[in-house]
Design a protein around this motif. Structure first.
Motif, PDB file in Angstrom:
ATOM      1  N   HIS A 272     -20.230  45.198 -24.323  1.00 56.33           N
ATOM      2  CA  HIS A 272     -21.131  44.191 -23.767  1.00 56.33           C
ATOM      3  C   HIS A 272     -22.360  43.896 -24.623  1.00 56.33           C
ATOM      4  O   HIS A 272     -23.064  42.933 -24.375  1.00 56.33           O
ATOM      5  N   SER A 273     -22.602  44.684 -25.687  1.00 51.57           N
ATOM      6  CA  SER A 273     -23.780  44.375 -26.493  1.00 51.57           C
ATOM      7  C   SER A 273     -23.528  44.452 -27.997  1.00 51.57           C
ATOM      8  O   SER A 273     -24.445  44.286 -28.786  1.00 51.57           O
ATOM      9  N   SER A 274     -22.284  44.709 -28.393  1.00 50.22           N
ATOM     10  CA  SER A 274     -21.966  44.820 -29.815  1.00 50.22           C
ATOM     11  C   SER A 274     -20.583  44.197 -30.035  1.00 50.22           C
ATOM     12  O   SER A 274     -19.667  44.471 -29.266  1.00 50.22           O
ATOM     13  N   ALA A 275     -20.469  43.336 -31.045  1.00 48.34           N
ATOM     14  CA  ALA A 275     -19.187  42.648 -31.264  1.00 48.34           C
ATOM     15  C   ALA A 275     -18.890  42.553 -32.753  1.00 48.34           C
ATOM     16  O   ALA A 275     -19.796  42.340 -33.567  1.00 48.34           O
ATOM     17  N   PHE A 276     -17.619  42.746 -33.102  1.00 50.97           N
ATOM     18  CA  PHE A 276     -17.197  42.640 -34.491  1.00 50.97           C
ATOM     19  C   PHE A 276     -16.181  41.516 -34.647  1.00 50.97           C
ATOM     20  O   PHE A 276     -15.292  41.364 -33.809  1.00 50.97           O
ATOM     21  N   LEU A 277     -16.317  40.749 -35.718  1.00 51.41           N
ATOM     22  CA  LEU A 277     -15.318  39.756 -36.086  1.00 51.41           C
ATOM     23  C   LEU A 277     -14.925  40.062 -37.525  1.00 51.41           C
ATOM     24  O   LEU A 277     -15.767  40.055 -38.423  1.00 51.41           O
ATOM     25  N   SER A 278     -13.652  40.341 -37.736  1.00 58.33           N
ATOM     26  CA  SER A 278     -13.172  40.730 -39.050  1.00 58.33           C
ATOM     27  C   SER A 278     -12.231  39.653 -39.574  1.00 58.33           C
ATOM     28  O   SER A 278     -11.309  39.234 -38.876  1.00 58.33           O
ATOM     29  N   LEU A 279     -12.463  39.172 -40.807  1.00 57.45           N
ATOM     30  CA  LEU A 279     -11.663  38.093 -41.384  1.00 57.45           C
ATOM     31  C   LEU A 279     -11.093  38.555 -42.710  1.00 57.45           C
ATOM     32  O   LEU A 279     -11.835  39.053 -43.561  1.00 57.45           O
ATOM     33  N   THR A 280      -9.790  38.374 -42.882  1.00 56.56           N
ATOM     34  CA  THR A 280      -9.164  38.806 -44.130  1.00 56.56           C
ATOM     35  C   THR A 280      -8.498  37.616 -44.802  1.00 56.56           C
ATOM     36  O   THR A 280      -7.681  36.920 -44.202  1.00 56.56           O
ATOM     37  N   PHE A 281      -8.886  37.392 -46.049  1.00 53.94           N
ATOM     38  CA  PHE A 281      -8.296  36.324 -46.850  1.00 53.94           C
ATOM     39  C   PHE A 281      -7.894  36.939 -48.182  1.00 53.94           C
ATOM     40  O   PHE A 281      -8.757  37.326 -48.970  1.00 53.94           O
ATOM     41  N   GLY A 282      -6.589  37.070 -48.420  1.00 56.63           N
ATOM     42  CA  GLY A 282      -6.120  37.727 -49.637  1.00 56.63           C
ATOM     43  C   GLY A 282      -6.658  39.141 -49.696  1.00 56.63           C
ATOM     44  O   GLY A 282      -6.523  39.902 -48.740  1.00 56.63           O
ATOM     45  N   LYS A 283      -7.329  39.471 -50.806  1.00 59.39           N
ATOM     46  CA  LYS A 283      -7.851  40.824 -50.961  1.00 59.39           C
ATOM     47  C   LYS A 283      -9.305  40.927 -50.515  1.00 59.39           C
ATOM     48  O   LYS A 283     -10.000  41.891 -50.827  1.00 59.39           O
ATOM     49  N   THR A 284      -9.786  39.895 -49.835  1.00 52.35           N
ATOM     50  CA  THR A 284     -11.186  39.881 -49.428  1.00 52.35           C
ATOM     51  C   THR A 284     -11.301  40.013 -47.919  1.00 52.35           C
ATOM     52  O   THR A 284     -10.590  39.346 -47.171  1.00 52.35           O
ATOM     53  N   ARG A 285     -12.204  40.900 -47.503  1.00 52.50           N
ATOM     54  CA  ARG A 285     -12.412  41.081 -46.079  1.00 52.50           C
ATOM     55  C   ARG A 285     -13.904  40.950 -45.762  1.00 52.50           C
ATOM     56  O   ARG A 285     -14.756  41.511 -46.456  1.00 52.50           O
ATOM     57  N   LEU A 286     -14.172  40.173 -44.716  1.00 55.66           N
ATOM     58  CA  LEU A 286     -15.546  40.018 -44.238  1.00 55.66           C
ATOM     59  C   LEU A 286     -15.592  40.548 -42.818  1.00 55.66           C
ATOM     60  O   LEU A 286     -14.737  40.210 -42.004  1.00 55.66           O
ATOM     61  N   VAL A 287     -16.576  41.375 -42.519  1.00 55.03           N
ATOM     62  CA  VAL A 287     -16.752  41.810 -41.136  1.00 55.03           C
ATOM     63  C   VAL A 287     -18.152  41.400 -40.676  1.00 55.03           C
ATOM     64  O   VAL A 287     -19.150  41.775 -41.300  1.00 55.03           O
ATOM     65  N   PHE A 288     -18.181  40.585 -39.632  1.00 50.81           N
ATOM     66  CA  PHE A 288     -19.456  40.188 -39.040  1.00 50.81           C
ATOM     67  C   PHE A 288     -19.729  41.087 -37.841  1.00 50.81           C
ATOM     68  O   PHE A 288     -18.842  41.307 -37.018  1.00 50.81           O
ATOM     69  N   HIS A 289     -20.931  41.586 -37.772  1.00 51.27           N
ATOM     70  CA  HIS A 289     -21.316  42.432 -36.633  1.00 51.27           C
ATOM     71  C   HIS A 289     -22.446  41.754 -35.852  1.00 51.27           C
ATOM     72  O   HIS A 289     -23.522  41.524 -36.393  1.00 51.27           O
ATOM     73  N   PHE A 290     -22.154  41.421 -34.607  1.00 52.27           N
ATOM     74  CA  PHE A 290     -23.156  40.779 -33.759  1.00 52.27           C
ATOM     75  C   PHE A 290     -23.701  41.789 -32.761  1.00 52.27           C
ATOM     76  O   PHE A 290     -22.983  42.671 -32.299  1.00 52.27           O
ATOM     77  N   LEU A 291     -24.968  41.633 -32.441  1.00 46.45           N
ATOM     78  CA  LEU A 291     -25.579  42.480 -31.415  1.00 46.45           C
ATOM     79  C   LEU A 291     -26.234  41.589 -30.370  1.00 46.45           C
ATOM     80  O   LEU A 291     -26.548  40.426 -30.626  1.00 46.45           O
ATOM     81  N   LEU A 292     -26.449  42.182 -29.201  1.00 47.28           N
ATOM     82  CA  LEU A 292     -27.183  41.494 -28.145  1.00 47.28           C
ATOM     83  C   LEU A 292     -28.551  42.138 -28.034  1.00 47.28           C
ATOM     84  O   LEU A 292     -28.653  43.359 -27.904  1.00 47.28           O
ATOM     85  N   ASN A 293     -29.593  41.328 -28.129  1.00 51.55           N
ATOM     86  CA  ASN A 293     -30.940  41.829 -27.871  1.00 51.55           C
ATOM     87  C   ASN A 293     -31.192  41.668 -26.379  1.00 51.55           C
ATOM     88  O   ASN A 293     -31.391  40.557 -25.898  1.00 51.55           O
ATOM     89  N   THR A 294     -31.152  42.786 -25.665  1.00 56.03           N
ATOM     90  CA  THR A 294     -31.195  42.695 -24.198  1.00 56.03           C
ATOM     91  C   THR A 294     -32.568  42.283 -23.685  1.00 56.03           C
ATOM     92  O   THR A 294     -32.680  41.776 -22.581  1.00 56.03           O
ATOM     93  N   SER A 295     -33.616  42.490 -24.481  1.00 54.08           N
ATOM     94  CA  SER A 295     -34.942  42.120 -23.975  1.00 54.08           C
ATOM     95  C   SER A 295     -35.181  40.616 -24.093  1.00 54.08           C
ATOM     96  O   SER A 295     -35.917  40.047 -23.289  1.00 54.08           O
TER      97      SER A 295
END
Ligand SMILES: *[C@@H]1O[C@H](CO)[C@@H](O)[C@H](O)[C@H]1NC(C)=O
Ligand SMILES: *[C@@H]1O[C@H](CO)[C@@H](O)[C@H](O)[C@H]1NC(C)=O
Ligand SMILES: *[C@@H]1O[C@H](CO)[C@@H](O)[C@H](O)[C@H]1NC(C)=O
Ligand SMILES: *[C@@H]1O[C@H](CO)[C@@H](O)[C@H](O)[C@H]1NC(C)=O
Ligand SMILES: *[C@@H]1O[C@H](CO)[C@@H](O)[C@H](O)[C@H]1NC(C)=O
Ligand SMILES: *[C@@H]1O[C@H](CO)[C@@H](O)[C@H](O)[C@H]1NC(C)=O
Ligand SMILES: *[C@@H]1O[C@H](CO)[C@@H](O)[C@H](O)[C@H]1NC(C)=O
Ligand SMILES: *[C@@H]1O[C@H](CO)[C@@H](O)[C@H](O)[C@H]1NC(C)=O
Ligand SMILES: *[C@@H]1O[C@H](CO)[C@@H](O)[C@H](O)[C@H]1NC(C)=O
Ligand SMILES: *[C@@H]1O[C@H](CO)[C@@H](O)[C@H](O)[C@H]1NC(C)=O
Ligand SMILES: *[C@@H]1O[C@H](CO)[C@@H](O)[C@H](O)[C@H]1NC(C)=O
Ligand SMILES: *[C@@H]1O[C@H](CO)[C@@H](O)[C@H](O)[C@H]1NC(C)=O
Length: 418
Positions: A272-295
């Motif tokens: 509920h407060s942390s999310a990952f999106l992982s994208l792979t294209f050929g030999k390249t991988r990007l991982v985006f990490h999102f957080l929720l600022n609850t305040s």
């Protein structure tokens, strides 16, 4: 008498100066006889993920505090053939950063970097469940014997829930003369010019890659992640990776890679407060990490992790870069963040992720559709130009209209007089 006094003051000033320089000077390890064997001057920042009593994932960002000091009883100059030299720096409420050195006949290196942190320190880890945790990793810090190692560039080390960033590093172990050597081993990252020279970049990857020469904008891909409560990440964006690297011939290479959406696979996970999106294209991988600022009830991009394989001309073909202290792509929970302008996300000085035409929403997404749009600042600035042009056009129309009306009145008057 006055002379002696003057002498005394001078002595005091000298002692004070030495003392100031000592407290200024970075970290030193000495053996029982007082011989200095390790000197290190460095900036360190930490990003630590931890869970709170309520089960939330938070990220704590902090640096080596003012009270950082060498822990004499945990540091050591090592004993020949028996134990390795160790630099142990303690700071805050029981945090410990430790470097274990090792050497060969030509080189010395930081074999292992260890970070032991005290989660009960609530000034750094508010609402933490407490306890201690330890992470460690082998490093790429290595220099010729009897030279000082220097690396001003940022060196990020990713260790499960901790990212340690070193910068402005000058250090030397196995010292012979109590001081740093006049000779220097410069790390690879520092050798890459910050502004790549034109001729070296034009000769980029003439081999494997298809002609990338005029870097066109990447196509917009559509990516999503499904969590326990349905879609939790929805992202439409074009992705481009921009890496400058050191080539075997000592020159600077440039790799600009556009992600092709149909060939890009994606996956991810959310709580509920942390999310990952992982994208792979050929030999390249990007991982985006999102957080929720609850305040503030806003989601934001907190980290990007890039792994890729560079062309064979690169000195090191495997590359990983991490930035986990970002605050980008931010919008209110339930809304979406949108930007038509290109955004360059800084990962390291040599790695950028360029994002085009982005619209993203994380955590709270109704019916798999984007919510209300929050436009980025860049777009709002761009809006100013059309507004000015529009206003100018409107002004022009008004002037023409007035001129026409005046002209009509005049000619009207003209008819009447005739
Ligand atoms: C440590 O490094 C900083 C930044 O690079 C520098 O300003 C400072 O003078 C250095 N301190 C010593 C004792 O060399
Ligand atoms: C660190 O991350 C691991 C999983 O990667 C997790 O099991 C562990 O509980 C985490 N430790 C702390 C102290 O948050
Ligand atoms: C090391 O020194 C610190 C203070 O300098 C002290 O608190 C700690 O107990 C010592 N540890 C050992 C193992 O002697
Ligand atoms: C350490 O090992 C080297 C070679 O293995 C040997 O020549 C040297 O005498 C040893 N030193 C000590 C203090 O045991
Ligand atoms: C580093 O050196 C110390 C002291 O020799 C040792 O206790 C520790 O296990 C070493 N750590 C690693 C990660 O090698
Ligand atoms: C810590 O917990 C309290 C109450 O549980 C809450 O009000 C506060 O916002 C929390 N702090 C952080 C940084 O999450
Ligand atoms: C590194 O040193 C430079 C010059 O002394 C300084 O401008 C920069 O802020 C330092 N970086 C860090 C992370 O301390
Ligand atoms: C150590 O100091 C001496 C004299 O100051 C100098 O001749 C020698 O080159 C130094 N050695 C190193 C490795 O710096
Ligand atoms: C620096 O390195 C050169 C060549 O390796 C050597 O001749 C010279 O003595 C070194 N200078 C110092 C101060 O160590
Ligand atoms: C993305 O959405 C599509 C259609 O809603 C769905 O079939 C697919 O499983 C989703 N992918 C992920 C990774 O959640
Ligand atoms: C790639 O990055 C370099 C500097 O790191 C910059 O000069 C160049 O313009 C960038 N290219 C693109 C297409 O973003
Ligand atoms: C799913 O929804 C329930 C009820 O609204 C909520 O309690 C729970 O935290 C949500 N789970 C996640 C992973 O967001």
């Amino acid at each position: 008498m006055a002379r002696i006094d003057g002498g005394r003051w001078l002595l005091l000033a000298a002692v004070l100066l030495v003392f100031l320089q000592m407290s200024w000077s970075a970290f030193e390890v000495t053996d029982q006889s007082g011989k200095v064997c390790i000197i290190a001057n460095l900036s360190v920042s930490f990003s630590v993920e931890y869970s709170t009593k309520s089960g939330q994932q938070l990220a704590a960002d902090f640096t080596l505090a003012q009270n950082a000091e060498v822990l004499a009883n945990k540091s050591s100059c090592g004993k020949e053939n028996a134990s390795a030299p160790v630099l142990a720096i303690g700071f805050g409420a029981g945090h410990l950063l430790q470097m274990n050195f090792t050497k060969t006949s030509k080189l010395y290196s930081v074999d292992e970097l260890t970070f032991l942190y005290n989660l009960s320190d609530t000034t750094v880890f508010p609402n933490s469940t407490g306890g201690k945790n330890e992470v460690s990793q082998k490093t790429n810090i290595q220099a010729d014997l009897d030279t000082r190692y220097r690396c001003f560039s940022t060196n990020r080390m990713n260790m499960s829930n901790v990212t340690i960033t070193l910068s402005n590093v000058t250090l030397q172990a196995y010292l012979v003369n109590h001081t740093l050597s006049g000779n220097e081993t410069v790390c690879a990252a520092d050798k890459i010019p910050t502004t790549p020279v034109a001729p070296t970049t034009t000769s980029q990857t003439p081999t494997s890659q298809a002609p990338t020469s005029p870097p066109q904008n990447p196509m917009t891909g559509k990516y999503n992640v499904t969590g326990t409560n349905g879609t939790c990440v929805l992202a439409h964006m074009g992705l481009q990776l921009n890496v400058t690297y050191l080539r075997k011939d000592g020159k600077t290479g440039l790799e600009v890679l556009n992600f092709v959406p149909v060939n890009t696979s994606f996956s991810g996970s959310c709580n509920h407060s942390s999310a990952f999106l992982s994208l792979t294209f050929g030999k390249t991988r990007l991982v985006f990490h999102f957080l929720l600022n609850t305040s503030t009830d806003k989601f934001f991009l907190h980290g990007v992790d890039v792994t890729t394989t560079l062309p064979s001309e690169a000195k090191e073909t495997k590359m990983e870069a991490v930035n986990s202290s970002m605050s980008e792509l931010r919008a209110k929970l339930g809304n979406s963040y949108k930007c038509n302008a290109e955004e360059k996300l800084w990962v390291t000085d040599h790695v950028f992720v360029n994002v085009f035409d982005v619209q993203v929403q994380v955590f709270k997404i109704d019916e798999n559709k984007f919510g209300a749009v929050e436009e980025c600042q860049l777009d709002e600035n761009n809006m100013v130009i059309p507004i000015i042009v529009g206003a100018a056009l409107a002004g022009l129309v008004l002037i023409v209209l007035i001129a026409y009306l005046i002209g009509r009145k005049r000619s009207h008057a003209g008819y009447q007089t005739i």
